[in-house]
Design an enzyme around this catalytic site. Structure first.
Site, PDB file in Angstrom:
ATOM      1  N   GLU A 185     -39.406 -44.411 -22.294  1.00 59.85           N
ATOM      2  CA  GLU A 185     -39.451 -42.967 -22.474  1.00 59.85           C
ATOM      3  C   GLU A 185     -40.700 -42.464 -23.207  1.00 59.85           C
ATOM      4  O   GLU A 185     -40.607 -41.962 -24.348  1.00 59.85           O
ATOM      5  CB  GLU A 185     -38.176 -42.495 -23.184  1.00 59.85           C
ATOM      6  CG  GLU A 185     -36.923 -42.882 -22.414  1.00 59.85           C
ATOM      7  CD  GLU A 185     -35.649 -42.185 -22.873  1.00 59.85           C
ATOM      8  OE1 GLU A 185     -35.638 -41.597 -23.952  1.00 59.85           O
ATOM      9  OE2 GLU A 185     -34.657 -42.226 -22.121  1.00 59.85           O
ATOM     10  N   GLU A 196     -31.645 -46.386 -17.354  1.00 54.76           N
ATOM     11  CA  GLU A 196     -30.621 -45.808 -18.246  1.00 54.76           C
ATOM     12  C   GLU A 196     -29.939 -44.647 -17.541  1.00 54.76           C
ATOM     13  O   GLU A 196     -30.596 -43.825 -16.893  1.00 54.76           O
ATOM     14  CB  GLU A 196     -31.238 -45.247 -19.540  1.00 54.76           C
ATOM     15  CG  GLU A 196     -31.627 -46.285 -20.532  1.00 54.76           C
ATOM     16  CD  GLU A 196     -32.162 -45.677 -21.832  1.00 54.76           C
ATOM     17  OE1 GLU A 196     -31.741 -44.550 -22.198  1.00 54.76           O
ATOM     18  OE2 GLU A 196     -33.005 -46.335 -22.459  1.00 54.76           O
TER      19      GLU A 196
END
Ligand code: NCW
Length: 447
Positions: free
Chosen positions: A166, A353
């Site tokens: 991320e 995820e």
């Protein structure tokens, strides 16, 4: 009832990250990370929580792996704590850190679970932060040294590598919004941090090839889908800006070797500009083997003059939300992946995820988390639509294997398939654990 069948070699997995589960914050020669410092700073984390003990997985990994085996997952995505390997960020390696991850990875392999390793899931060595952290290009060299050590050390054991988790969070959330470590609020800094992460990523991919490491390497951005509130041109453009803030800014450099020009112009109006050095963009677009996508949520975007950074307000009334307040928007997963494939081509994708925060705990020894099951099911249904639409989808790794330290939210938010009692550290598989086990075993989804 009907059934959705997934491709034969589809990979089902579950994920965690070092700082969120390991604990043992000062053991076996580990150095401090920016999250140790941030969480020990009053006012930064809900309830003053920190990751000192977390799930204590550093000591209980055998018990955790036994549960993973029971869950039947083919893949476990975890991250390495850089300060366990290089306590000062670079220089002297810490053999005890390496030994720990060897024991851990060996155990996974012994149990037939494929390790998917994230090199950087936010726990930067504090010693590097003190020299400017990701704003200092020397951190790129330190990261390369760390990555090289890991590749050579775990050659033949770890075949799937993720350079960064991320990058939007590492740059924007941590250095512009300021909610995560190191907690800065500076747009210029955030853009430079993002750029340096990309350069570190590209150089690492290049090194991986040059070293001839067997395996695959990719990166895991978090993507978020904004749909325009109406077909009005202003709303369409507002949605486009918000999407670019999360998505294109973190994908165009990787695949096109450039930043989206309309956003470069937009940031310029805000007084911020990326500092690009000659050769950077060429390095950044070094081809990757797969893209990891973290997807949780989406929203509607409506134009609002001079509102926040993008002249855009989010309209999220009417969406159901999880216990962390994120909209439930499964179609956004389909939209994101099909858009991505149309824009950048059929790049191999893993969902690295996706999951839901619900805080249900045990009642008479059982955790009835039907809402998590519903969330997962709705998103997995969208995956099948993606596959039918030509998205090159290889696998799905859910967040999270177990409840853990949810960063600035501390222990107040739970994403796990396994419940963790933070007083006793007892693990209790939730209903969603057994639901996911059925899916993993059969490779089909009963709906
Ligand atoms: S916080 C976050 N997460 C959660 C975390 O547990 C995991 O380590 C991350 O990879 C679940 O998945 C990711 N993501 C941040 C999402 C954006 C929050 C937006 C806040 C706006 C102020």
């Amino acid at each position: 009832m009907s059934v959705i069948q997934f491709p034969k070699d589809f990979v089902w997995g579950a994920a965690t990250a070092s700082y969120q589960i390991e604990g043992a914050w000062n053991e076996d020669g580990k150095g401090l990370s920016i999250w140790d410092v941030f969480s020990h700073t009053p006012g930064k984390v809900v309830n003053g929580d920190n990751g000192d003990i977390a799930c204590d997985s550093y000591h209980r990994y055998e018990e955790d792996i036994a549960l993973m085996k029971e869950l039947g997952i083919k893949a476990y995505r975890f991250s390495i704590a850089w300060p366990r390997i290089y306590p000062q960020g670079s220089g002297e390696v810490n053999p005890k850190g390496l030994e720990y991850y060897h024991r851990f990875v060996d155990k996974l392999i012994e149990n037939g679970i494929e390790p998917y390793c994230t090199l950087y899931h936010w726990d930067l060595p504090q010693a590097l932060q003190e020299k400017g952290g990701w704003n200092n290009r020397e951190t790129i060299d330190a990261y390369l040294q760390y990555a090289e050590t890991m590749f050579k050390e775990f050659q033949g054991k770890i075949k799937y590598w993720i350079t960064f988790n991320e990058p939007w969070c590492v740059s924007m959330l941590s250095n512009y919004i300021g909610a995560h470590a190191p907690g800065n609020q500076d747009l210029q800094l955030a853009l430079d941090v993002a750029h340096h992460l990309f350069v570190a990523h590209g150089k690492t991919v290049r090194m991986f090839r040059e070293l001839g490491i067997e395996g695959q390497i990719g990166i895991a951005p978090n993507l978020y889908w904004y749909e325009p509130y109406s077909n009005r041109k202003e709303d369409v453009e507002a949605a486009r800006r918000k999407r670019a803030w999360y998505n294109e800014w973190f994908l165009d450099p990787l695949f096109k070797g450039s930043y989206p020009q309309f956003m470069v112009d937009w940031y310029k109006k805000k007084g911020a500009e990326v500092n690009i050095q000659p050769g950077d963009m060429e390095i950044i677009k070094e081809p990757i083997d797969f893209l990891g996508i973290n997807y949780y949520s989406g929203s509607l975007a409506r134009y609002k003059e001079n509102f926040e950074d993008f002249d855009c307000e989010e309209i999220d009334e009417g969406y159901e939300k999880t216990d962390i307040g994120w909209n439930i928007y499964p179609e956004g997963l389909y939209k994101t992946l099909t858009w991505l494939t149309e824009t950048y081509g059929p790049v191999p994708i893993y969902i690295t995820e996706n999951g839901a925060c619900y805080n249900d705990g045990p009642v008479d020894g059982r955790v009835r988390d039907q809402k998590r099951i519903d969330y997962l099911q709705k998103h997995i249904i969208q995956l099948n639509r993606c596959i039918q639409s030509g998205v090159n989808l290889k696998g799905y790794i859910t967040w999270s294997f177990m409840d853990n330290f949810e960063w600035a939210e501390g222990y107040s938010k739970r994403f796990g398939l396994v419940h963790v009692d933070y007083n006793t550290l007892k693990r209790t598989p939730k209903d969603s654990f057994y639901w996911y086990r059925h899916l993993v075993r059969t490779n089909w989804l009963d709906i």
